[in-house]
Design a protein around this motif. Sequence first.
Motif, PDB file in Angstrom:
ATOM      1  N   THR A  61       0.824  -1.201   0.000  1.00  0.00           N
ATOM      2  CA  THR A  61       0.000   0.000   0.000  1.00  0.00           C
ATOM      3  C   THR A  61       0.864   1.260   0.000  1.00  0.00           C
ATOM      4  OG1 THR A  61      -1.661  -1.193   1.270  1.00  0.00           O
ATOM      5  CG2 THR A  61      -1.851   1.184   1.208  1.00  0.00           C
ATOM      6  N   THR A  62       0.911   1.939  -1.112  1.00  0.00           N
ATOM      7  CA  THR A  62       1.560   3.249  -1.179  1.00  0.00           C
ATOM      8  C   THR A  62       0.495   4.288  -0.885  1.00  0.00           C
ATOM      9  OG1 THR A  62       3.060   2.406  -2.856  1.00  0.00           O
ATOM     10  CG2 THR A  62       2.951   4.788  -2.589  1.00  0.00           C
ATOM     11  N   ILE A  63       0.545   4.836   0.295  1.00  0.00           N
ATOM     12  CA  ILE A  63      -0.568   5.634   0.802  1.00  0.00           C
ATOM     13  C   ILE A  63      -0.893   6.835  -0.076  1.00  0.00           C
ATOM     14  CG2 ILE A  63      -1.382   7.006   2.751  1.00  0.00           C
ATOM     15  CD1 ILE A  63      -1.304   3.981   3.212  1.00  0.00           C
ATOM     16  N   THR A  64       0.120   7.547  -0.501  1.00  0.00           N
ATOM     17  CA  THR A  64      -0.157   8.794  -1.228  1.00  0.00           C
ATOM     18  C   THR A  64      -0.382   8.590  -2.714  1.00  0.00           C
ATOM     19  OG1 THR A  64       2.158   9.209  -1.751  1.00  0.00           O
ATOM     20  CG2 THR A  64       1.344  10.029   0.372  1.00  0.00           C
ATOM     21  N   LYS A  65      -0.232   7.350  -3.205  1.00  0.00           N
ATOM     22  CA  LYS A  65      -0.342   7.068  -4.637  1.00  0.00           C
ATOM     23  C   LYS A  65       0.665   7.875  -5.450  1.00  0.00           C
ATOM     24  CE  LYS A  65      -3.879   4.277  -4.192  1.00  0.00           C
ATOM     25  NZ  LYS A  65      -3.770   2.851  -4.497  1.00  0.00           N
ATOM     26  N   THR A 107      -9.607   4.071  -8.203  1.00  0.00           N
ATOM     27  CA  THR A 107      -8.216   4.478  -7.961  1.00  0.00           C
ATOM     28  C   THR A 107      -8.033   5.959  -8.267  1.00  0.00           C
ATOM     29  OG1 THR A 107      -7.418   2.257  -8.511  1.00  0.00           O
ATOM     30  CG2 THR A 107      -5.813   4.046  -8.576  1.00  0.00           C
ATOM     31  N   HIS A 108      -8.603   6.422  -9.385  1.00  0.00           N
ATOM     32  CA  HIS A 108      -8.520   7.843  -9.715  1.00  0.00           C
ATOM     33  C   HIS A 108      -9.247   8.689  -8.664  1.00  0.00           C
ATOM     34  CE1 HIS A 108      -7.734   7.110 -14.292  1.00  0.00           C
ATOM     35  NE2 HIS A 108      -6.798   6.613 -13.505  1.00  0.00           N
ATOM     36  N   SER A 109     -10.298   8.130  -8.086  1.00  0.00           N
ATOM     37  CA  SER A 109     -11.043   8.861  -7.057  1.00  0.00           C
ATOM     38  C   SER A 109     -10.180   9.095  -5.823  1.00  0.00           C
ATOM     39  CB  SER A 109     -12.310   8.094  -6.675  1.00  0.00           C
ATOM     40  OG  SER A 109     -13.177   7.954  -7.778  1.00  0.00           O
ATOM     41  N   ILE A 110      -9.466   8.054  -5.378  1.00  0.00           N
ATOM     42  CA  ILE A 110      -8.631   8.223  -4.188  1.00  0.00           C
ATOM     43  C   ILE A 110      -7.427   9.104  -4.519  1.00  0.00           C
ATOM     44  CG2 ILE A 110      -7.147   6.191  -4.474  1.00  0.00           C
ATOM     45  CD1 ILE A 110      -8.695   7.403  -1.164  1.00  0.00           C
ATOM     46  N   VAL A 111      -6.962   9.069  -5.775  1.00  0.00           N
ATOM     47  CA  VAL A 111      -5.907   9.990  -6.214  1.00  0.00           C
ATOM     48  C   VAL A 111      -6.402  11.427  -6.111  1.00  0.00           C
ATOM     49  CG1 VAL A 111      -4.710  10.841  -8.277  1.00  0.00           C
ATOM     50  CG2 VAL A 111      -4.606   8.419  -7.688  1.00  0.00           C
ATOM     51  N   GLY A 112      -7.624  11.665  -6.588  1.00  0.00           N
ATOM     52  CA  GLY A 112      -8.214  12.997  -6.476  1.00  0.00           C
ATOM     53  C   GLY A 112      -8.368  13.425  -5.030  1.00  0.00           C
ATOM     54  N   GLY A 113      -8.787  12.478  -4.170  1.00  0.00           N
ATOM     55  CA  GLY A 113      -8.938  12.785  -2.751  1.00  0.00           C
ATOM     56  C   GLY A 113      -7.623  13.184  -2.117  1.00  0.00           C
ATOM     57  N   MET A 114      -6.556  12.449  -2.432  1.00  0.00           N
ATOM     58  CA  MET A 114      -5.229  12.782  -1.910  1.00  0.00           C
ATOM     59  C   MET A 114      -4.739  14.132  -2.445  1.00  0.00           C
ATOM     60  SD  MET A 114      -3.775  10.866   0.313  1.00  0.00           S
ATOM     61  CE  MET A 114      -4.075   9.300   1.143  1.00  0.00           C
ATOM     62  N   PHE A 252     -12.434 -11.823  -8.168  1.00  0.00           N
ATOM     63  CA  PHE A 252     -11.519 -12.243  -7.100  1.00  0.00           C
ATOM     64  C   PHE A 252     -10.277 -11.354  -7.089  1.00  0.00           C
ATOM     65  CE2 PHE A 252      -8.071 -14.870  -5.425  1.00  0.00           C
ATOM     66  CZ  PHE A 252      -8.628 -15.357  -4.255  1.00  0.00           C
ATOM     67  N   SER A 253      -9.713 -11.122  -8.269  1.00  0.00           N
ATOM     68  CA  SER A 253      -8.523 -10.294  -8.385  1.00  0.00           C
ATOM     69  C   SER A 253      -8.790  -8.855  -7.964  1.00  0.00           C
ATOM     70  CB  SER A 253      -8.015 -10.331  -9.831  1.00  0.00           C
ATOM     71  OG  SER A 253      -6.911  -9.485 -10.007  1.00  0.00           O
ATOM     72  N   HIS A 254      -9.975  -8.348  -8.309  1.00  0.00           N
ATOM     73  CA  HIS A 254     -10.327  -6.979  -7.934  1.00  0.00           C
ATOM     74  C   HIS A 254     -10.358  -6.818  -6.425  1.00  0.00           C
ATOM     75  CE1 HIS A 254     -13.313  -3.836  -6.849  1.00  0.00           C
ATOM     76  NE2 HIS A 254     -12.645  -3.150  -7.747  1.00  0.00           N
ATOM     77  N   GLY A 255     -10.955  -7.789  -5.727  1.00  0.00           N
ATOM     78  CA  GLY A 255     -10.998  -7.725  -4.267  1.00  0.00           C
ATOM     79  C   GLY A 255      -9.608  -7.686  -3.665  1.00  0.00           C
ATOM     80  N   ALA A 256      -8.680  -8.470  -4.260  1.00  0.00           N
ATOM     81  CA  ALA A 256      -7.308  -8.521  -3.746  1.00  0.00           C
ATOM     82  C   ALA A 256      -6.566  -7.216  -3.990  1.00  0.00           C
ATOM     83  CB  ALA A 256      -6.558  -9.682  -4.403  1.00  0.00           C
ATOM     84  N   ASN A 257      -6.769  -6.613  -5.156  1.00  0.00           N
ATOM     85  CA  ASN A 257      -5.977  -5.443  -5.538  1.00  0.00           C
ATOM     86  C   ASN A 257      -6.560  -4.121  -5.063  1.00  0.00           C
ATOM     87  OD1 ASN A 257      -3.734  -6.578  -7.155  1.00  0.00           O
ATOM     88  ND2 ASN A 257      -5.372  -7.331  -8.455  1.00  0.00           N
ATOM     89  N   ASP A 258      -7.882  -3.983  -5.101  1.00  0.00           N
ATOM     90  CA  ASP A 258      -8.477  -2.662  -4.846  1.00  0.00           C
ATOM     91  C   ASP A 258      -8.924  -2.448  -3.408  1.00  0.00           C
ATOM     92  OD1 ASP A 258      -8.033  -2.168  -7.480  1.00  0.00           O
ATOM     93  OD2 ASP A 258      -9.971  -1.262  -7.853  1.00  0.00           O
ATOM     94  N   VAL A 259      -8.841  -3.489  -2.565  1.00  0.00           N
ATOM     95  CA  VAL A 259      -9.201  -3.281  -1.165  1.00  0.00           C
ATOM     96  C   VAL A 259      -8.264  -2.256  -0.530  1.00  0.00           C
ATOM     97  CG1 VAL A 259      -7.740  -5.148  -0.254  1.00  0.00           C
ATOM     98  CG2 VAL A 259      -9.814  -4.457   0.985  1.00  0.00           C
ATOM     99  N   ALA A 260      -7.033  -2.153  -1.059  1.00  0.00           N
ATOM    100  CA  ALA A 260      -6.058  -1.197  -0.506  1.00  0.00           C
ATOM    101  C   ALA A 260      -6.506   0.244  -0.711  1.00  0.00           C
ATOM    102  CB  ALA A 260      -4.682  -1.415  -1.139  1.00  0.00           C
ATOM    103  N   ASN A 261      -7.306   0.512  -1.758  1.00  0.00           N
ATOM    104  CA  ASN A 261      -7.797   1.871  -1.975  1.00  0.00           C
ATOM    105  C   ASN A 261      -8.659   2.348  -0.811  1.00  0.00           C
ATOM    106  OD1 ASN A 261      -6.551   2.263  -4.429  1.00  0.00           O
ATOM    107  ND2 ASN A 261      -8.294   1.555  -5.627  1.00  0.00           N
ATOM    108  N   ALA A 262      -9.386   1.416  -0.208  1.00  0.00           N
ATOM    109  CA  ALA A 262     -10.250   1.773   0.920  1.00  0.00           C
ATOM    110  C   ALA A 262      -9.525   1.661   2.248  1.00  0.00           C
ATOM    111  CB  ALA A 262     -11.492   0.869   0.930  1.00  0.00           C
ATOM    112  N   ILE A 263      -8.735   0.607   2.392  1.00  0.00           N
ATOM    113  CA  ILE A 263      -8.158   0.283   3.693  1.00  0.00           C
ATOM    114  C   ILE A 263      -6.774   0.894   3.893  1.00  0.00           C
ATOM    115  CG2 ILE A 263      -7.442  -1.639   5.160  1.00  0.00           C
ATOM    116  CD1 ILE A 263     -10.481  -1.161   4.875  1.00  0.00           C
TER     117      ILE A 263
END
Length: 400
Positions: A61-65, A107-114, A252-263
Amino acid sequence: MILLVAFIVGFLMAFSIGANDVANSMSTAVGSRAITPRQAVMIAAVLEFLGAVMFGSHVVTTITKGIIKVEFMNDPRQVLAGALAALLGSSVWILLATVWGMPVSTTHSIVGGMAGFGIANAGLHAINWNKMASIVISWVLSPIVGWLLAYTVFKIISYVILRKSHPAMAMKRSIPLIIFTTFFIVCLLFALKTLKMQFDRALGWSLIIAAVIGVLGTTFFRKIQPAGSDEYEYVESIFKRLQIMTSCYVSFSHGANDVANAIGPVALVYWIVSHGNVAQKVGVPMWLLALGGLGISAGALLLGARVMKTVGEEITQLNNSRGFCIDFSTASTVLFASVLGLPISTTHVVVGSVVGVGTTRGVELVNVGVLKNILISWFATVPVSALVSAGFYLLILRFI
């Protein structure tokens, strides 16, 4: 209290991701009538949760993207407020887009948020504009690559199978290559992107697994006989089964990869509260992955059908062979982008792939009005998320 708020906001972000991004995995299967919308959200909910819990920890997880410069991430109080604000800003936008029925990149949404947090905290010079430029490039690159590959793959399938005088016989001859190629791509993508394996090791394991599944799958599929005289129906029935498998993999892959965007931001808050300092990369505990997986599953179950309908039914008419081409092209595009290190959005690739198979029958069979709304939502994602995040950041800073 801060941790409790962070957990709630993280769950809300995960819920938003499940509500919107579930379209990436299941929309084409629903649009082609391989499964019903109810079956799709149930399957997605289970697989997204399992992917998040079983393999989410493998995603660093790279927090700041990479959006905010490191020197502006030193004050724990500001970073804590920024992480919460980024989650809130992203969640608000994704939920609005979901209610509108528009697929957007989470992912772009959390980038915008940061980015919103960084600008509100230290001004425009706090943002890594080179990284932001790469995000903008992906808006254009992702759908174009998806469109070109899906168009090409469907044309090949049409030439090799669908246009033959005996498509059922052509399908049986093509089954070994189709199964091997499909599972080789999804295995290699999962090994590289999710498990973070070295390329040579991932390549070796993917070849072995794809070969085994190819032999078993060929044996199974060749036992299936046409139900009637319609050979095209037989061909579509084979693609239907393959499409369900590829859709399940994507989920399945989406759950593994994109959960980091929220958590990921929640893990950062947890780290700051526990250690009193800031880290650019933090580990994600299993119980936090479970929280994220639960949120994604809940979002998929309760709101997932909205965006799924837009992507799977409203852009163009799909059948199982077209749906398979979309899934195959999406996985291939994301794989190549991951190997080359190119920024790419899975959501944008899926939409581009849907348009690609639609244009094989003529541009007039693509719903331009729906596409226009999708494009508007894409270009609004980063600025709207940033504005909302900036507002929340200034508000939260007053209370902590």
